[in-house]
Design an enzyme around this catalytic site. Structure first.
Site, mmCIF file in Angstrom:
data_model
loop_
_atom_site.group_PDB
_atom_site.id
_atom_site.type_symbol
_atom_site.label_atom_id
_atom_site.label_comp_id
_atom_site.label_asym_id
_atom_site.label_seq_id
_atom_site.Cartn_x
_atom_site.Cartn_y
_atom_site.Cartn_z
ATOM 1 C CG ASP A 89 -42.629 -16.219 8.463
ATOM 2 O OD1 ASP A 89 -43.686 -16.870 8.462
ATOM 3 O OD2 ASP A 89 -41.615 -16.579 9.077
ATOM 4 C CB SER A 93 -43.648 -21.236 9.467
ATOM 5 O OG SER A 93 -43.741 -19.941 10.020
ATOM 6 C CD GLN A 140 -46.775 -18.908 8.430
ATOM 7 O OE1 GLN A 140 -46.933 -18.541 9.584
ATOM 8 N NE2 GLN A 140 -45.792 -18.451 7.661
#
Length: 294
Positions: free
Chosen positions: A206, A230, A280
């Protein structure tokens, strides 16, 4: 120092078992406003792994949605649904809950180890990590003027070391193509458990990914008025690896529109093996001081 920081992260991922399919994880403040998304990814995968009875079944894919911001001050409860256990594959659905509401859902698929056809994309040609400067690209006198929470994020002595091939000043970013290469590794050894290394990679995947989508627009997470979060995250595991050895994160963003940015990543071992892929989409919004869109 490195041993204690690494131990803190592995403890964070270990989780407390409350029932057969129910787990509780603590949260760690690393300088973000809310719970770091990588923490929830790593803990969710760890919870799913704890429900597997076949140690030779490893996760090969994870697909997740972030529903609500996580509260750093409170633990997170993870419920795991044992959706399917087939002859070669197992599926788990994980829900993360805080204050009685789901903040995150994910599905993980596991496969019994087997051999098969092999091919992969080539690793980019980049400088070795030892030739790159570690740490932030922001001068200390500038860091001293930042809000305390941003200071903590920028100067954190975290469990992972990052070295950027082309670092940029996140407080005054130049316009750059939506592409970056980052070497990273856990700063201390953690043994040979492949499932721990996979949870550690979920945690670290991440970092830096969504930020790549800001490069053409001269904005960054550190700037006032920039909102980033996110929305979803996908991670595919291709080959065995170690999170405590150097890995190269090659990130690109093919699109940004509608207040959202899409980023994709490939993670390579130092010897050039493609060990994982990521994708993502996240919120990227610039607002004025009155809270409206700029």
């Amino acid at each position: 120092m490195s041993d204690s920081v690494v131990a803190e992260l592995t403890d964070l991922l270990a989780l407390e078992r409350l029932e057969d399919n129910l787990f509780r994880g603590q949260s760690r403040d690393i300088g973000t406003k809310y719970v770091f998304g990588g923490q929830v990814l790593g803990q969710a995968l760890s919870a799913a792994q704890r429900t597997m009875t076949d140690p030779a079944r490893d996760v090969h894919s994870l697909h997740a949605y972030f529903l609500r911001a996580g509260d750093i001050e409170h633990p997170i409860v993870y419920t795991v649904e044992r959706t399917r256990d087939g002859g070669s594959f197992s599926t788990r659905r994980i829900t993360a809950i805080q204050h009685g509401q789901p903040i995150f859902v994910a599905t993980c698929s596991f496969q019994h180890r087997e051999s098969g056809a092999e091919h992969q994309a080539a690793m980019p040609e980049v400088p070795a990590p030892e030739t790159l400067r570690p740490g932030t690209n922001i001068p200390p006198e500038v860091i001293a003027k930042l809000p305390p929470k941003i200071q903590r994020w920028v100067t954190r002595e975290g469990p992972f070391e990052f070295r950027h091939v082309d670092p940029r000043n996140e407080l005054d970013p130049a316009t750059m193509p939506p592409l970056q290469y980052v070497w990273f590794r856990l700063i201390g050894p953690v043994g040979d458990d492949i499932h721990l290394h996979q949870a550690l990679l979920a945690y670290s995947s991440d970092f830096h990914l969504l930020g790549t989508a800001t490069f053409p627009h001269r904005i960054s997470y550190y700037q006032p008025g920039v909102q980033m979060a996110s929305l979803d995250h996908a991670l595919w595991f291709h080959r065995p690896f170690r999170a405590d050895e150097w890995l190269l994160y090659a990130c690109e963003s093919p699109s940004a529109s509608g207040g959202r940015g899409l980023a994709r990543g490939q993670i390579f071992s130092r010897d050039g093996r493609l060990i994982a892929s990521t994708a993502q989409e996240g919120l990227i919004r610039v607002v004025d001081r009155n809270g409206g869109k700029a």
